[in-house]
Design a protein around this motif. Structure first.
Motif, mmCIF file in Angstrom:
data_model
loop_
_atom_site.group_PDB
_atom_site.id
_atom_site.type_symbol
_atom_site.label_atom_id
_atom_site.label_comp_id
_atom_site.label_asym_id
_atom_site.label_seq_id
_atom_site.Cartn_x
_atom_site.Cartn_y
_atom_site.Cartn_z
ATOM 1 N N ASN A 48 0.822 -1.209 0.000
ATOM 2 C CA ASN A 48 0.000 0.000 0.000
ATOM 3 C C ASN A 48 0.856 1.259 0.000
ATOM 4 O O ASN A 48 0.472 2.269 -0.590
ATOM 5 C CB ASN A 48 -0.965 -0.005 1.185
ATOM 6 C CG ASN A 48 -2.112 -0.977 0.986
ATOM 7 O OD1 ASN A 48 -2.410 -1.385 -0.134
ATOM 8 N ND2 ASN A 48 -2.742 -1.373 2.069
ATOM 9 N N GLU A 51 2.865 1.239 -3.648
ATOM 10 C CA GLU A 51 1.971 1.432 -4.794
ATOM 11 C C GLU A 51 1.017 2.611 -4.609
ATOM 12 O O GLU A 51 0.190 2.875 -5.477
ATOM 13 C CB GLU A 51 1.177 0.139 -5.036
ATOM 14 C CG GLU A 51 2.071 -1.043 -5.366
ATOM 15 C CD GLU A 51 1.378 -2.388 -5.247
ATOM 16 O OE1 GLU A 51 0.118 -2.411 -5.216
ATOM 17 O OE2 GLU A 51 2.083 -3.411 -5.186
ATOM 18 N N ASN A 52 1.129 3.293 -3.466
ATOM 19 C CA ASN A 52 0.256 4.422 -3.137
ATOM 20 C C ASN A 52 -1.213 4.057 -3.370
ATOM 21 O O ASN A 52 -1.968 4.774 -4.013
ATOM 22 C CB ASN A 52 0.640 5.681 -3.927
ATOM 23 C CG ASN A 52 -0.049 6.918 -3.389
ATOM 24 O OD1 ASN A 52 -0.446 6.979 -2.228
ATOM 25 N ND2 ASN A 52 -0.205 7.914 -4.239
ATOM 26 N N ASN A 53 -1.620 2.937 -2.811
ATOM 27 C CA ASN A 53 -2.979 2.421 -3.024
ATOM 28 C C ASN A 53 -4.078 3.294 -2.434
ATOM 29 O O ASN A 53 -5.241 3.122 -2.768
ATOM 30 C CB ASN A 53 -3.089 0.992 -2.490
ATOM 31 C CG ASN A 53 -2.328 0.014 -3.360
ATOM 32 O OD1 ASN A 53 -2.181 0.220 -4.558
ATOM 33 N ND2 ASN A 53 -1.842 -1.056 -2.764
ATOM 34 N N TYR A 54 -3.732 4.226 -1.563
ATOM 35 C CA TYR A 54 -4.743 5.122 -0.997
ATOM 36 C C TYR A 54 -4.689 6.510 -1.636
ATOM 37 O O TYR A 54 -5.332 7.442 -1.158
ATOM 38 C CB TYR A 54 -4.609 5.185 0.525
ATOM 39 C CG TYR A 54 -4.931 3.841 1.147
ATOM 40 C CD1 TYR A 54 -6.220 3.324 1.074
ATOM 41 C CD2 TYR A 54 -3.953 3.086 1.768
ATOM 42 C CE1 TYR A 54 -6.527 2.082 1.608
ATOM 43 C CE2 TYR A 54 -4.246 1.840 2.309
ATOM 44 C CZ TYR A 54 -5.532 1.344 2.221
ATOM 45 O OH TYR A 54 -5.833 0.117 2.747
ATOM 46 N N ASN A 55 -3.928 6.626 -2.696
ATOM 47 C CA ASN A 55 -3.902 7.849 -3.517
ATOM 48 C C ASN A 55 -3.571 9.116 -2.736
ATOM 49 O O ASN A 55 -4.199 10.163 -2.931
ATOM 50 C CB ASN A 55 -5.222 8.018 -4.269
ATOM 51 C CG ASN A 55 -5.506 6.850 -5.184
ATOM 52 O OD1 ASN A 55 -4.626 6.400 -5.917
ATOM 53 N ND2 ASN A 55 -6.714 6.329 -5.123
ATOM 54 N N PHE A 56 -2.588 9.026 -1.851
ATOM 55 C CA PHE A 56 -2.117 10.217 -1.154
ATOM 56 C C PHE A 56 -1.327 11.072 -2.135
ATOM 57 O O PHE A 56 -0.782 10.566 -3.118
ATOM 58 C CB PHE A 56 -1.224 9.837 0.031
ATOM 59 C CG PHE A 56 -1.929 9.016 1.075
ATOM 60 C CD1 PHE A 56 -3.087 9.476 1.691
ATOM 61 C CD2 PHE A 56 -1.437 7.779 1.456
ATOM 62 C CE1 PHE A 56 -3.737 8.715 2.656
ATOM 63 C CE2 PHE A 56 -2.071 7.020 2.412
ATOM 64 C CZ PHE A 56 -3.231 7.484 3.011
ATOM 65 N N GLU A 57 -1.273 12.363 -1.860
ATOM 66 C CA GLU A 57 -0.530 13.276 -2.729
ATOM 67 C C GLU A 57 0.425 14.108 -1.892
ATOM 68 O O GLU A 57 0.107 14.493 -0.764
ATOM 69 C CB GLU A 57 -1.480 14.200 -3.488
ATOM 70 C CG GLU A 57 -2.335 13.473 -4.498
ATOM 71 C CD GLU A 57 -3.246 14.420 -5.280
ATOM 72 O OE1 GLU A 57 -3.075 15.655 -5.167
ATOM 73 O OE2 GLU A 57 -4.111 13.907 -5.997
ATOM 74 N N ASP A 69 7.422 11.753 -7.043
ATOM 75 C CA ASP A 69 6.028 12.062 -6.703
ATOM 76 C C ASP A 69 5.340 10.909 -5.976
ATOM 77 O O ASP A 69 4.125 10.863 -5.894
ATOM 78 C CB ASP A 69 5.245 12.461 -7.958
ATOM 79 C CG ASP A 69 5.129 11.331 -8.960
ATOM 80 O OD1 ASP A 69 5.790 10.284 -8.783
ATOM 81 O OD2 ASP A 69 4.368 11.491 -9.934
ATOM 82 N N THR A 70 6.128 9.974 -5.432
ATOM 83 C CA THR A 70 5.556 8.879 -4.658
ATOM 84 C C THR A 70 5.446 9.298 -3.200
ATOM 85 O O THR A 70 6.455 9.432 -2.513
ATOM 86 C CB THR A 70 6.432 7.605 -4.768
ATOM 87 O OG1 THR A 70 6.620 7.286 -6.142
ATOM 88 C CG2 THR A 70 5.762 6.429 -4.065
ATOM 89 N N ARG A 122 -1.665 10.812 6.573
ATOM 90 C CA ARG A 122 -1.766 9.843 5.478
ATOM 91 C C ARG A 122 -1.851 8.458 6.137
ATOM 92 O O ARG A 122 -0.854 7.754 6.245
ATOM 93 C CB ARG A 122 -0.570 9.957 4.553
ATOM 94 C CG ARG A 122 -0.514 11.311 3.851
ATOM 95 C CD ARG A 122 0.727 11.418 3.000
ATOM 96 N NE ARG A 122 0.767 12.701 2.341
ATOM 97 C CZ ARG A 122 1.522 13.722 2.755
ATOM 98 N NH1 ARG A 122 2.276 13.607 3.822
ATOM 99 N NH2 ARG A 122 1.521 14.852 2.104
ATOM 100 N N ASN A 127 -5.815 2.574 7.409
ATOM 101 C CA ASN A 127 -6.595 2.169 6.241
ATOM 102 C C ASN A 127 -6.333 0.704 5.893
ATOM 103 O O ASN A 127 -7.254 -0.036 5.547
ATOM 104 C CB ASN A 127 -6.265 3.053 5.039
ATOM 105 C CG ASN A 127 -6.807 4.458 5.175
ATOM 106 O OD1 ASN A 127 -7.584 4.759 6.063
ATOM 107 N ND2 ASN A 127 -6.368 5.341 4.302
#
Length: 152
Positions: A48, A51-57, A69-70, A122, A127
């Motif tokens: 998670n 792969e940034n599965n929770y789409n944090f920015e 940008d990860t 985050r 999560n």
């Protein structure tokens, strides 16, 4: 005082072929099950994050500063410090090369954010736990189904 009727002797005898289970075997099996679930949870947390599965920015200034940008990953140090010991999954409280914070402290900042909200929360661990509970429950149910079918 109320008296209960005595059970017939036939009910007090163990049925033919019955093997009395050993408590130590059950404890060992449950420990292995817990360790298997914990290992799966650890691998899911790592996936998670990577792969940034929770789409944090990250803020554009953060992306520019770290050159990526990860979110949640500046270096691989934090991910590499995630460990499982028995049924515990955590982050090592080890120093980092790029920060005065330890890996554990950084994980906590990323999970909860800072009070001034300069770094937003985050919550990858919370999560992941929320999403992983059902998988863990299914593993436990499957374990007991297999144990029941072994007895037949």
């Amino acid at each position: 005082m109320r008296k209960f009727p005595r059970l017939p002797k036939a009910l007090l005898k163990t049925p033919p072929g019955f093997k009395k289970p050993k408590v130590s075997d059950f404890k060992t099996d449950m420990q292995h099950l817990g360790e298997e679930i914990a290992e799966d949870f650890k691998e899911t947390v790592i996936a998670n994050i990577e792969e940034n599965n929770y789409n944090f920015e990250d803020a554009p200034s953060t992306v520019k500063q770290k050159g990526s940008d990860t979110p949640l990953i500046n270096t691989q140090e934090l991910v590499d410090s995630i460990y499982r010991e028995g049924t515990v999954v955590s982050v090592e409280n080890t120093p980092r090369d790029d920060s005065p914070l330890t890996n554990l402290e950084l994980a906590m900042v990323l999970e909860y954010g800072t009070k001034d909200r300069h770094i937003p929360a985050r919550p990858v661990w919370r999560n992941t736990y929320r999403d992983f509970k059902e998988e863990a429950r299914e593993k436990v149910e499957e374990f007991f189904k297999l144990q029941k079918s072994k007895k037949k």
